[in-house]
Design a protein around this motif. Sequence first.
Motif, PDB file in Angstrom:
ATOM      1  N   ASN A 148      -2.672  -0.402   8.615  1.00  0.00           N
ATOM      2  CA  ASN A 148      -1.429  -0.051   9.307  1.00  0.00           C
ATOM      3  C   ASN A 148      -0.564   0.764   8.339  1.00  0.00           C
ATOM      4  N   LEU A 149      -0.243   2.017   8.731  1.00  0.00           N
ATOM      5  CA  LEU A 149       0.506   2.921   7.881  1.00  0.00           C
ATOM      6  C   LEU A 149       1.731   3.451   8.634  1.00  0.00           C
ATOM      7  N   TYR A 150       2.755   3.742   7.871  1.00  0.00           N
ATOM      8  CA  TYR A 150       3.924   4.407   8.457  1.00  0.00           C
ATOM      9  C   TYR A 150       4.513   5.346   7.405  1.00  0.00           C
ATOM     10  N   GLY A 151       5.171   6.399   7.865  1.00  0.00           N
ATOM     11  CA  GLY A 151       5.742   7.388   6.950  1.00  0.00           C
ATOM     12  C   GLY A 151       5.521   8.787   7.483  1.00  0.00           C
ATOM     13  N   SER A 152       5.313   9.734   6.572  1.00  0.00           N
ATOM     14  CA  SER A 152       5.195  11.132   6.971  1.00  0.00           C
ATOM     15  C   SER A 152       3.983  11.768   6.323  1.00  0.00           C
ATOM     16  N   ALA A 153       3.418  12.739   7.045  1.00  0.00           N
ATOM     17  CA  ALA A 153       2.311  13.549   6.546  1.00  0.00           C
ATOM     18  C   ALA A 153       2.585  14.969   7.010  1.00  0.00           C
ATOM     19  N   GLY A 154       3.012  15.823   6.076  1.00  0.00           N
ATOM     20  CA  GLY A 154       3.398  17.174   6.468  1.00  0.00           C
ATOM     21  C   GLY A 154       4.628  17.123   7.346  1.00  0.00           C
ATOM     22  N   ASP A 155       4.520  17.711   8.517  1.00  0.00           N
ATOM     23  CA  ASP A 155       5.647  17.726   9.457  1.00  0.00           C
ATOM     24  C   ASP A 155       5.624  16.541  10.407  1.00  0.00           C
ATOM     25  N   SER A 156       4.602  15.686  10.293  1.00  0.00           N
ATOM     26  CA  SER A 156       4.462  14.555  11.223  1.00  0.00           C
ATOM     27  C   SER A 156       5.011  13.275  10.601  1.00  0.00           C
ATOM     28  N   ARG A 157       5.765  12.508  11.423  1.00  0.00           N
ATOM     29  CA  ARG A 157       6.238  11.187  11.032  1.00  0.00           C
ATOM     30  C   ARG A 157       5.830  10.201  12.106  1.00  0.00           C
TER      31      ARG A 157
ATOM     32  N   LEU B 188       0.841  -1.189   0.000  1.00  0.00           N
ATOM     33  CA  LEU B 188       0.000   0.000   0.000  1.00  0.00           C
ATOM     34  C   LEU B 188       0.879   1.243   0.000  1.00  0.00           C
ATOM     35  N   SER B 189       0.582   2.145  -0.953  1.00  0.00           N
ATOM     36  CA  SER B 189       1.362   3.381  -1.069  1.00  0.00           C
ATOM     37  C   SER B 189       0.406   4.538  -1.276  1.00  0.00           C
ATOM     38  N   ILE B 190       0.514   5.559  -0.419  1.00  0.00           N
ATOM     39  CA  ILE B 190      -0.287   6.774  -0.535  1.00  0.00           C
ATOM     40  C   ILE B 190       0.687   7.946  -0.568  1.00  0.00           C
ATOM     41  N   SER B 191       0.656   8.700  -1.641  1.00  0.00           N
ATOM     42  CA  SER B 191       1.656   9.764  -1.766  1.00  0.00           C
ATOM     43  C   SER B 191       1.047  11.001  -2.408  1.00  0.00           C
ATOM     44  N   SER B 192       1.635  12.160  -2.046  1.00  0.00           N
ATOM     45  CA  SER B 192       1.285  13.455  -2.640  1.00  0.00           C
ATOM     46  C   SER B 192       2.462  14.389  -2.385  1.00  0.00           C
ATOM     47  N   ALA B 193       2.251  15.663  -2.633  1.00  0.00           N
ATOM     48  CA  ALA B 193       3.325  16.632  -2.392  1.00  0.00           C
ATOM     49  C   ALA B 193       3.695  16.704  -0.926  1.00  0.00           C
ATOM     50  N   SER B 194       2.716  16.353  -0.012  1.00  0.00           N
ATOM     51  CA  SER B 194       2.987  16.482   1.424  1.00  0.00           C
ATOM     52  C   SER B 194       2.792  15.178   2.190  1.00  0.00           C
ATOM     53  N   VAL B 195       2.446  14.070   1.508  1.00  0.00           N
ATOM     54  CA  VAL B 195       2.198  12.793   2.184  1.00  0.00           C
ATOM     55  C   VAL B 195       3.034  11.712   1.531  1.00  0.00           C
ATOM     56  N   ASP B 196       3.618  10.852   2.365  1.00  0.00           N
ATOM     57  CA  ASP B 196       4.344   9.682   1.874  1.00  0.00           C
ATOM     58  C   ASP B 196       4.135   8.549   2.867  1.00  0.00           C
ATOM     59  N   TRP B 197       3.134   7.729   2.586  1.00  0.00           N
ATOM     60  CA  TRP B 197       2.773   6.624   3.479  1.00  0.00           C
ATOM     61  C   TRP B 197       3.001   5.290   2.785  1.00  0.00           C
ATOM     62  N   LYS B 198       3.442   4.328   3.552  1.00  0.00           N
ATOM     63  CA  LYS B 198       3.507   2.937   3.133  1.00  0.00           C
ATOM     64  C   LYS B 198       2.718   2.127   4.155  1.00  0.00           C
ATOM     65  N   GLY B 199       2.357   0.898   3.759  1.00  0.00           N
ATOM     66  CA  GLY B 199       1.635   0.105   4.734  1.00  0.00           C
ATOM     67  C   GLY B 199       0.974  -1.123   4.147  1.00  0.00           C
ATOM     68  N   TYR B 200       0.016  -1.645   4.929  1.00  0.00           N
ATOM     69  CA  TYR B 200      -0.724  -2.841   4.526  1.00  0.00           C
ATOM     70  C   TYR B 200      -2.059  -2.834   5.272  1.00  0.00           C
ATOM     71  N   ALA B 201      -2.961  -3.758   4.896  1.00  0.00           N
ATOM     72  CA  ALA B 201      -4.272  -3.868   5.542  1.00  0.00           C
ATOM     73  C   ALA B 201      -4.788  -5.295   5.377  1.00  0.00           C
ATOM     74  N   GLN B 202      -5.699  -5.664   6.257  1.00  0.00           N
ATOM     75  CA  GLN B 202      -6.313  -6.982   6.135  1.00  0.00           C
ATOM     76  C   GLN B 202      -7.750  -6.950   6.661  1.00  0.00           C
ATOM     77  N   ASN B 203      -8.529  -7.880   6.171  1.00  0.00           N
ATOM     78  CA  ASN B 203      -9.945  -7.981   6.531  1.00  0.00           C
ATOM     79  C   ASN B 203     -10.262  -9.448   6.798  1.00  0.00           C
ATOM     80  N   LYS B 204     -10.562  -9.771   8.052  1.00  0.00           N
ATOM     81  CA  LYS B 204     -10.937 -11.132   8.422  1.00  0.00           C
ATOM     82  C   LYS B 204     -12.300 -11.207   9.087  1.00  0.00           C
TER      83      LYS B 204
END
Length: 727
Positions: free
Chosen positions: A702-711, A679-695
């Motif tokens: 579950n995401l990790y990375g940065s959004a603006g000034d937050s990591r 899973l990859s979500i990106s823009s000029a101010s967001v860079d997230w990686k991660g995964y998800a599951q449905n049982k």
Amino acid sequence: MKFPNTLVPQIVARVNTKQAKALFFTYRPYLYSSLALLLYFTIVLISYFGFEYYIKTRRVPLVALRSIVISTINEKIDKAVDLGVVDFSLREGLILEDLVISQEEDFSFNAHLLKVKRVTFRLSSVLAKVPHVDRVDFYSPQLTLNNDQSIETKLLEYFKSTKVSEVHFHDLRVSLNKDDLSVLDWKEGWDVHFFRKNGKILVEYENGIYWLPNATRIKGEGYLSETEIGDFKFNLTWKNYPSEESPLLVSYLFGTTMQSAVISGEGVWENSSAGEIIKGNVEFESSSFIVSQIPGFVMNDLRFQEKFLFHNGKEMREFSSLDFQLKIEDEITTAKESLLHRKIDFNIDDLSEISKGYIDLVSGQSVPLKGKLRGSLDVRETGEKNKWFKTKAAISGEELEWNSDLFAFQNGTLEFNIEEGNQLKFNLKGELFDKPVNLEALSGLDWSRSKKTDGTFYYPLSSKTKATLEIKSLLSKHWSPIYDTWKKDTIEEIKERQEKLIPEEYFYQKKVYKYFLESMNFDLAIHASDFFPYEGSASSGELKGSLVVKDGRMNTTFTLPTSGSKISMSSYFATKTPNFSFSLFLVNYPWNRPWTEVCGINLLPESVNLDYAFVSQGSDYYTLSKDARINYLLRLENVKAVGKELWVKLGLPEKSISDPLRIEFNLDHYFDSDYIRNLSISSASVDWKGYAQNKSGYFTYNLYGSAGDSRGNWSFTEEENRRCTVK
């Protein structure tokens, strides 16, 4: 002693006495005559009842007769008998009350063949050495015959063998069933009168008071030959007669199963050395029936007239109303076996008058069809196993129109012809969703004959068809309601199967497969000059498609050559567990509606790239969904995220996700579980990686990375109300 004064003066008493004597002497002859007449009637009554008593006690052995009646019925038809009072009167003859004859050899099932309140046997002469019965009267009899030909034959033969001059049924009710079909079910009592005359058994029958307005009524007369079984004639006149009382007769006159109708008219049924003939004319009102070839719909409240003639293997029916004329002729020829030749001619001036009464049993909606239709059809059974039918047809339609919530077609013209050698030519032109459309087909048709396990026959069709569908322009929006309806029906069927534990119904055993698809060779080419992904979008160029059905397989493909986008479906359905595959490949496909909703946020992409694959097997939607294997790679470009709640819960400022997003991931579905990887979500101010599951029916992200000034790391789970719980 002093006596009271008289109430009437003596002079008045003398006058009254004198007048009474005068009246007596004046009317003395009449008085003597009256006394003599009274004495005469008294003597007659005493003689009548005395003679009746003598006959009952000396000439008519009532106790023995009771045993004779029971033993005779037991001997003739092998049925149990229950009999109430046995009596005799000079006026009515022998009287039986509460006579009941069982359907079986005893009364253990409480099923009655005949139930009569009162039966009287009028004797020829009670003083004769061997008196015989002149007339029999049945009062309020109820006769029930259930698919027992031998009983019916025995009753008829017994009546013919006896020399009873008259048999009269008063208020008769009959229930007759054949092979689980109701032939007669008389709810109202009938008066039926049989009597012998000139070597014939004459019959008269009626119910109700015919001349009363709106009265239910049937009446008629006829005869049966005493010596010739095949010599008879019956005349019938109906007036406001409900079809429910003679369902098989009415369905026979109509030519197919009639659920309900009210009929008026007349008919004649005659059989002699010249052959059998049935003719007449009737009017059907408030008729309701189902066309067996199109299940799921019922025709309601149709009014029409029918003229019929059945004679020596030929049947002719002419139906007509203000809006249509239909003529059906059937002729049966006998060689090694009976072969049918059917000719149909029809002319429908206004389809809407008929289609508005043709109701969908599920939705309750009428068929929205308009236009004119006329033509002829000629079908002949040849007797050749692999070429069983020889057909000819010429059908044309004008001003055809179908407007519903799902489909719009107007200004249609139709040409349908089957020529020598069962060669079919088909052409349909019109406007589909206000755009020109043209469908053409050429086909060779051959019907074979096969036998079912129960011994009956069916006629599978072998066909080789080439068809083309040309559409000026195609808008995706017009077809989405059809998909949504199918999806809703699919979900409802899956739910119903889960709740009711409905077993699988194998497709290759269904009529639609055995009759049409088993030997079908169908090739349809589809071409749309312009394809529009949504209303207001630019054209994506031409669309090409094909549908091929052959050897129990189905393949469908649609492509957009300009972009390379493609959709394809395939299935091998000629098996106990059909397999099904679906793939969708989209390249920069324009999008203008929410793609999905995540935790209350709508994702609106500008374009979509998708490589999707679905594979499963099963004979119903539930099995197909349960055993499905799904995987795809998705990339959404220029996604606008609409919604704030999730960002607030994650502690992120709204401006950090205000820029258009690019979302990409892989999804794999196994049984009831889904796994999102890469899973990859990106823009000029967001860079997230991660995964998800449905049982459990809801995704955990579950995401990790940065959004603006937050990591950092973020984890949240979907809930039933489309909101999220942040961990």
